[in-house]
Scaffold this active site. Structure first.
Site, PDB file in Angstrom:
ATOM      1  N   CYS A 137       0.659  -1.153  -0.042  1.00 10.11           N
ATOM      2  CA  CYS A 137      -0.187   0.212   0.084  1.00 10.11           C
ATOM      3  C   CYS A 137       0.870   1.358   0.071  1.00 10.11           C
ATOM      4  O   CYS A 137       1.412   1.629   1.070  1.00 10.11           O
ATOM      5  CB  CYS A 137      -0.757  -0.017   1.365  1.00 10.11           C
ATOM      6  SG  CYS A 137      -1.987   1.418   1.344  1.00 10.11           S
ATOM      7  N   CYS A 140      -0.321   4.000   2.050  1.00  5.22           N
ATOM      8  CA  CYS A 140      -0.286   4.087   3.543  1.00  5.22           C
ATOM      9  C   CYS A 140       1.319   4.273   3.928  1.00  5.22           C
ATOM     10  O   CYS A 140       1.527   4.861   4.854  1.00  5.22           O
ATOM     11  CB  CYS A 140      -0.589   2.409   3.992  1.00  5.22           C
ATOM     12  SG  CYS A 140      -2.042   1.969   3.151  1.00  5.22           S
ATOM     13  N   ASP A 141       2.195   3.680   3.182  1.00  7.17           N
ATOM     14  CA  ASP A 141       3.546   3.720   3.659  1.00  7.17           C
ATOM     15  C   ASP A 141       4.575   4.415   2.694  1.00  7.17           C
ATOM     16  O   ASP A 141       5.693   4.700   3.238  1.00  7.17           O
ATOM     17  CB  ASP A 141       3.995   2.234   3.668  1.00  7.17           C
ATOM     18  CG  ASP A 141       3.115   1.346   4.553  1.00  7.17           C
ATOM     19  OD1 ASP A 141       2.762   1.810   5.476  1.00  7.17           O
ATOM     20  OD2 ASP A 141       2.880   0.042   4.115  1.00  7.17           O
TER      21      ASP A 141
END
Ligand code: NAP
Length: 334
Positions: A137, A140-141
């Protein structure tokens, strides 16, 4: 039985475009549906950034779009519950869902909209570094890789979108793909090939993630040429896996027929499964289109199919149900 038993005419399992659209339509049919969101409220679109193919929005952020869909379903009257269905008994009506919280919900009809989730390569080193340099992701990261070099693997829309997004942070992104043709839409391919921070490595597969153990961290990605077998090590602090998605059909795989690797089978042109009163919509059942807009369309179909089914078959006979206990009746999160 727990003390949190409740009954609903229509239970919707899943909170992506299919689930929320089913909520809007079932609410407007006065079916007072309950929607259980699952482990990732909003589904896959909450882990993406710009969406440019949702009709009516030239550009919209995935998480914003899902927040709007949730608000829409709630405003129409859907009882949206933040819980996870851990087991589902479809052997008799009313159907019974048991949730992570301990709540037990019975339903006259069920709409399955659990979607799909990211696939992994299946390498032991990928497993070892998951959360420590290996991710599925980018939204997300990605932020953790400011000024670093990154590898993305895959050749579809997700891989190309992730590679482009990661250039916001990374000093260099290498896209590793096992062929020399991308599946991604042409408009995304153009952007990818024009981006000076992105290098594409064709005909390569990831062999191993190389890194340190103490502290756990990725240092390089070892790739192999699929024809010559030549090994190359790409220095990288992060590896993003974007090789597609698999349907989230675990809840029903022993109760409903699946095909093409786990997609729930429905009667063509409808959302009806082999069990009367159980309907399936969205990525859980669609191995071909897999778009937000097609999922939403199927969510609408599922609600209409459920409405028709309930009009014909009525409520299931049931016993020993306490109504209502306020399950999921909390105020909506703003
Ligand atoms: P996808 O289109 O199925 O592409 C998966 C890619 O990963 C393919 O290029 C495939 O290679 C590669 N791959 C699969 N298994 C692999 C393995 N074990 N090792 C190495 N490479 C592997 O998946 P996706 O990109 O996640 O997209 C899924 C669906 O969502 C698609 O329908 C897509 O259009 C849609 N989507 C749309 C948007 C958008 O419209 N904005 C954004 C994201 C996703 P091959 O090409 O060789 O098979």
């Amino acid at each position: 039985m727990t003390d949190r038993n409740t009954h609903t005419k229509v239970l919707i399992v899943g909170s992506g475009p299919a689930g929320y659209t089913a909520g809007v339509y079932a609410s407007r049919a006065m079916l007072e549906p309950m929607l259980i969101q699952g482990i990732e409220p909003g589904g896959q679109l909450t882990t993406t950034t710009e969406v440019e193919n949702w009709p009516g929005d030239t550009e919209v952020q995935g998480p914003d779009l899902m927040a709007r869909m949730e608000a829409h379903a709630r405003a129409m009257g859907t009882n949206i519950v933040h819980d996870i269905v851990t087991s589902l008994d479809l052997s008799k009506r009313p159907f019974t869902a048991t949730c992570d919280s301990g709540a037990v919900v019975t339903a006259d009809a069920v709409i399955l909209a659990t979607g799909a989730r990211a696939k992994w390569l299946g390498l032991p080193s990928e497993e070892k570094f998951k959360g420590f340099g290996v991710s599925a992701c980018a939204t997300c990261d990605g932020f953790f890789y400011r000024g670093q070099e990154i590898v993305v693997v895959g050749g579809g829309n997700t891989a190309v979108e992730e590679a482009l997004f990661l250039t916001n942070f990374a000093s260099k992104v290498t896209l590793v793909h096992r062929r020399d043709t991308l599946r991604a839409e042409k408009i995304l391919q153009d952007r990818l090939l024009k981006n000076p921070k992105i290098v594409t490595l064709w005909h390569h597969a990831v062999e191993e993630v190389v890194g340190t153990t103490s502290p756990l961290g990725v240092e390089a990605v070892r790739v192999k040429h699929v024809e010559t077998g030549e090994i190359t090590e790409i220095p990288a602090k992060g590896l993003f896996i974007a090789i597609g998605h698999a349907p989230a059909s675990e809840l029903v795989k022993d109760q409903l027929e699946t095909h093409n690797g786990g997609y729930v089978k429905v009667e063509p042109g409808t959302t009806r499964t082999a069990i009367p009163g159980v309907f399936a919509a969205g990525d859980l059942t669609d191995h071909i289109y897999r778009q937000a807009v097609t999922s939403a369309g199927m969510g609408c179909m599922a609600a209409l199919d459920a409405e028709r089914f309930l009009a014909e078959h009525g409520e299931a006979e049931r016993e020993d149900v306490t109504l209502p206990l306020g399950y999921g009746a909390e105020a909506p999160a703003e």
